[in-house]
Enzyme design. Structure first.
Site, mmCIF file in Angstrom:
data_model
loop_
_atom_site.group_PDB
_atom_site.id
_atom_site.type_symbol
_atom_site.label_atom_id
_atom_site.label_comp_id
_atom_site.label_asym_id
_atom_site.label_seq_id
_atom_site.Cartn_x
_atom_site.Cartn_y
_atom_site.Cartn_z
ATOM 1 N N SER A 110 27.262 2.404 25.098
ATOM 2 C CA SER A 110 27.555 1.130 25.754
ATOM 3 C C SER A 110 29.048 1.053 26.078
ATOM 4 O O SER A 110 29.852 1.842 25.562
ATOM 5 C CB SER A 110 27.109 -0.014 24.842
ATOM 6 O OG SER A 110 28.178 -0.808 24.454
ATOM 7 N N SER A 111 29.414 0.097 26.920
ATOM 8 C CA SER A 111 30.808 0.004 27.364
ATOM 9 C C SER A 111 31.750 -0.422 26.235
ATOM 10 O O SER A 111 32.967 -0.346 26.391
ATOM 11 C CB SER A 111 30.927 -0.979 28.530
ATOM 12 O OG SER A 111 30.444 -2.231 28.136
ATOM 13 N N CYS A 112 31.193 -0.840 25.085
ATOM 14 C CA CYS A 112 32.060 -1.247 23.957
ATOM 15 C C CYS A 112 32.777 -0.057 23.329
ATOM 16 O O CYS A 112 33.633 -0.239 22.472
ATOM 17 C CB CYS A 112 31.265 -1.996 22.904
ATOM 18 S SG CYS A 112 30.129 -0.932 22.020
ATOM 19 N N TYR A 139 29.910 -0.783 15.399
ATOM 20 C CA TYR A 139 28.883 -0.384 16.381
ATOM 21 C C TYR A 139 29.468 0.619 17.369
ATOM 22 O O TYR A 139 28.852 1.647 17.681
ATOM 23 C CB TYR A 139 28.411 -1.648 17.106
ATOM 24 C CG TYR A 139 27.364 -1.417 18.156
ATOM 25 C CD1 TYR A 139 26.042 -1.195 17.798
ATOM 26 C CD2 TYR A 139 27.676 -1.450 19.522
ATOM 27 C CE1 TYR A 139 25.061 -1.004 18.761
ATOM 28 C CE2 TYR A 139 26.699 -1.262 20.483
ATOM 29 C CZ TYR A 139 25.400 -1.044 20.094
ATOM 30 O OH TYR A 139 24.439 -0.849 21.056
ATOM 31 N N LYS A 143 28.510 4.523 18.307
ATOM 32 C CA LYS A 143 28.175 4.991 19.666
ATOM 33 C C LYS A 143 29.083 6.148 20.086
ATOM 34 O O LYS A 143 28.633 7.090 20.753
ATOM 35 C CB LYS A 143 28.292 3.827 20.661
ATOM 36 C CG LYS A 143 27.201 2.789 20.501
ATOM 37 C CD LYS A 143 25.857 3.397 20.823
ATOM 38 C CE LYS A 143 24.716 2.424 20.765
ATOM 39 N NZ LYS A 143 23.407 3.096 20.922
ATOM 40 N N HIS A 186 22.630 -12.486 25.056
ATOM 41 C CA HIS A 186 23.731 -12.223 25.977
ATOM 42 C C HIS A 186 23.806 -13.336 27.023
ATOM 43 O O HIS A 186 22.922 -14.187 27.108
ATOM 44 C CB HIS A 186 23.530 -10.862 26.659
ATOM 45 C CG HIS A 186 23.679 -9.712 25.703
ATOM 46 N ND1 HIS A 186 22.832 -8.630 25.705
ATOM 47 C CD2 HIS A 186 24.576 -9.480 24.725
ATOM 48 C CE1 HIS A 186 23.210 -7.783 24.758
ATOM 49 N NE2 HIS A 186 24.267 -8.272 24.153
HETATM 50 N N1 LIG Z 1 21.115 -4.628 26.497
HETATM 51 C C1 LIG Z 1 22.297 -4.345 27.047
HETATM 52 O O1 LIG Z 1 22.936 -5.177 27.718
HETATM 53 C C2 LIG Z 1 22.877 -2.966 26.877
HETATM 54 C C3 LIG Z 1 24.074 -2.677 27.534
HETATM 55 C C4 LIG Z 1 24.644 -1.422 27.397
HETATM 56 C C5 LIG Z 1 24.013 -0.481 26.604
HETATM 57 N N2 LIG Z 1 22.859 -0.752 25.981
HETATM 58 C C6 LIG Z 1 22.282 0.295 25.108
HETATM 59 O O2 LIG Z 1 20.936 0.563 25.393
HETATM 60 C C7 LIG Z 1 20.265 0.919 24.186
HETATM 61 C C8 LIG Z 1 19.014 0.077 24.040
HETATM 62 O O3 LIG Z 1 19.392 -1.301 24.071
HETATM 63 P P1 LIG Z 1 18.322 -2.463 24.299
HETATM 64 O O4 LIG Z 1 19.035 -3.591 24.929
HETATM 65 O O5 LIG Z 1 17.089 -1.904 24.951
HETATM 66 O O6 LIG Z 1 18.027 -2.855 22.785
HETATM 67 P P2 LIG Z 1 16.687 -3.476 22.177
HETATM 68 O O7 LIG Z 1 15.962 -4.265 23.212
HETATM 69 O O8 LIG Z 1 17.070 -4.146 20.906
HETATM 70 O O9 LIG Z 1 15.811 -2.172 21.840
HETATM 71 C C9 LIG Z 1 16.147 -1.293 20.815
HETATM 72 C C10 LIG Z 1 14.869 -0.685 20.294
HETATM 73 O O10 LIG Z 1 15.187 0.236 19.232
HETATM 74 C C11 LIG Z 1 14.256 0.032 18.186
HETATM 75 N N3 LIG Z 1 14.817 0.388 16.895
HETATM 76 C C12 LIG Z 1 15.934 -0.114 16.318
HETATM 77 N N4 LIG Z 1 16.123 0.450 15.111
HETATM 78 C C13 LIG Z 1 15.092 1.320 14.921
HETATM 79 C C14 LIG Z 1 14.713 2.167 13.857
HETATM 80 N N5 LIG Z 1 15.442 2.260 12.731
HETATM 81 N N6 LIG Z 1 13.587 2.903 13.990
HETATM 82 C C15 LIG Z 1 12.838 2.815 15.111
HETATM 83 N N7 LIG Z 1 13.144 2.023 16.148
HETATM 84 C C16 LIG Z 1 14.255 1.271 16.045
HETATM 85 C C17 LIG Z 1 13.963 -1.450 18.221
HETATM 86 O O11 LIG Z 1 12.756 -1.730 17.573
HETATM 87 P P3 LIG Z 1 12.636 -3.081 16.672
HETATM 88 O O12 LIG Z 1 13.009 -4.208 17.609
HETATM 89 O O13 LIG Z 1 11.214 -3.088 16.238
HETATM 90 O O14 LIG Z 1 13.632 -2.907 15.570
HETATM 91 C C18 LIG Z 1 13.899 -1.718 19.724
HETATM 92 O O15 LIG Z 1 12.624 -1.492 20.244
HETATM 93 C C19 LIG Z 1 21.271 0.723 23.047
HETATM 94 O O16 LIG Z 1 21.808 1.957 22.690
HETATM 95 C C20 LIG Z 1 22.334 -0.143 23.650
HETATM 96 O O17 LIG Z 1 23.615 0.132 23.122
HETATM 97 C C21 LIG Z 1 22.261 -1.975 26.091
#
Ligand SMILES: NC(=O)c1ccc[n+]([C@@H]2O[C@H](COP(=O)([O-])OP(=O)(O)OC[C@H]3O[C@@H](n4cnc5c(N)ncnc54)[C@H](OP(=O)(O)O)[C@@H]3O)[C@@H](O)[C@H]2O)c1
Length: 332
Positions: A110-112, A139, A143, A186
């Site tokens: 992520s951008s952080c 975090y 990353k 967010h």
């Molecule tokens: N959302 C944004 O704005 C954004 C921006 C930049 C980058 N990203 C990156 O994109 C990636 C995904 O983000 P997202 O927004 O899709 O997050 P999210 O909606 O919270 O999805 C993360 C997934 O990972 C699963 N997970 C977490 N811990 C786990 C574990 N120990 N074992 C198995 N599964 C696990 C979660 O399942 P549970 O919910 O069941 O725990 C969830 O399904 C991250 O790396 C994040 O840094 C996101």
């Protein structure tokens, strides 16, 4: 070359992971060649379980979109969980992938990861040039470790074992599958909820913290999923021309930012809220600007497809369908 590689999407129920699965299916990848596990089925922080899973499934490719994700409050309250779980997820998956012959893996950061005072737009080579924003430092460190895991396995095992592990750093994302929690979401999902509730309750005004002048970049989640497939499928020679072994990550943004004031006005129009929007300049603004430089990815042939208004309309429909009792046609 494998016609339809067997692909493990880690985190397939999350916003990004589910968009990657949609994108794979949309690009003709057969559903039976996509492997998924829910958190309950496979805890990715459990090294033995992850090794057993990879040994049994033997995927060809991995999209690593599983992570413990949260806002400032959660990051500040649970820093140990954020650094531990993310380090474990990444280390377990990258190492188990290598041990079981996975040649191609894409890690999502992520951008952080960039320093608090990095110049804007933030280029990939800003990484590790200064101190991080303290609120999400644990975090961000996890990353950055994920990027360095991928690079280190490439450097040690690239030539001998054909390992080719890549990383992408998306900007702020929104779209179907977002988190609309009233206190812990967010800015886009938070404003969608607040304008929707104000519309339903016929509230004359919605108050928003800060001056509205900070600028942010937003990308629709299906665009980031398309970027993930694009980067994963680039020929190694092309990818290597634009990256370096120890500076290999690729920013994913739309290339421009807007003020929170402009964003709020656009969301109010999409939701159909006609009342006032009152900014409160006595409340904190956060960083003035956060914009990624995505020219590296653009030069590799990728451009976003979904504009902000179209993306917000789809996000609002998802909110109505999945986070309220009323479908869109029945709201006030
Ligand atoms: N959302 C944004 O704005 C954004 C921006 C930049 C980058 N990203 C990156 O994109 C990636 C995904 O983000 P997202 O927004 O899709 O997050 P999210 O909606 O919270 O999805 C993360 C997934 O990972 C699963 N997970 C977490 N811990 C786990 C574990 N120990 N074992 C198995 N599964 C696990 C979660 O399942 P549970 O919910 O069941 O725990 C969830 O399904 C991250 O790396 C994040 O840094 C996101």
């Amino acid at each position: 070359m494998i016609m339809h590689p067997k692909i493990f999407v880690a985190g397939h129920r999350g916003m990004v992971g589910s968009a990657i699965v949609r994108q794979l299916l949309a690009q003709g990848h057969p559903a039976e060649r996509i492997v998924t596990r829910t958190h309950a089925e496979l805890d990715l922080t459990d090294q033995a379980a992850v090794r057993a899973f990879f040994a049994a499934e033997r995927p060809d490719q991995v999209y690593l979109a599983a992570a413990k994700v949260g806002g400032i409050h959660a990051n500040n309250t649970y820093p140990a969980e954020f650094i531990y779980q993310n380090l474990m997820i990444e280390a377990n998956i990258v190492d188990a992938a290598f041990r079981n012959g996975v040649k191609k893996l894409l890690f999502l950061g992520s951008s952080c990861i960039y320093p608090k005072l990095a110049p804007h737009p933030m280029r990939e080579d800003s990484l590790l040039t200064g101190a991080l924003e303290p609120t999400n430092e644990p975090y961000a460190i996890a990353k950055i470790a994920g990027i360095k895991l991928c690079e280190s396995y490439n450097r040690q095992y690239g030539e001998t074992h054909g390992v080719d592990y890549r990383s992408v750093m998306p900007t702020n994302l929104y779209g179907p599958g977002d988190n609309y929690h009233p206190e812990n979401s967010h800015v886009i999902p938070a404003l969608i909820r607040r304008f929707h509730e104000a519309k339903v309750n016929q509230a004359p005004s919605v108050a928003i913290w800060g001056s509205g002048m900070p600028r942010r970049e937003f990308l629709y989640v299906d665009d980031v999923a398309a970027a993930c497939l694009h980067v994963m499928n680039l020929p190694l020679s092309t990818y290597s021309q634009r990256t370096q072994p120890m500076l290999s990550h690729i920013n994913v943004g739309c290339g421009h930012d807007i003020t929170i004031r402009e964003l709020a006005g656009t969301i109010a129009r999409v939701v159909g809220y006609a009342g006032d929007i009152a900014f409160d300049p006595t409340k904190p603004n956060g960083m003035q600007r956060k914009l990624l430089d995505s020219t590296r990815l653009n030069s590799l042939g990728w451009q976003p497809q979904v504009g902000l208004v179209a993306g917000l309309e789809t996000a609002y429909q998802d909110f109505l369908d999945n986070h309220t009792a009323q479908p869109r046609g029945t709201t006030a």
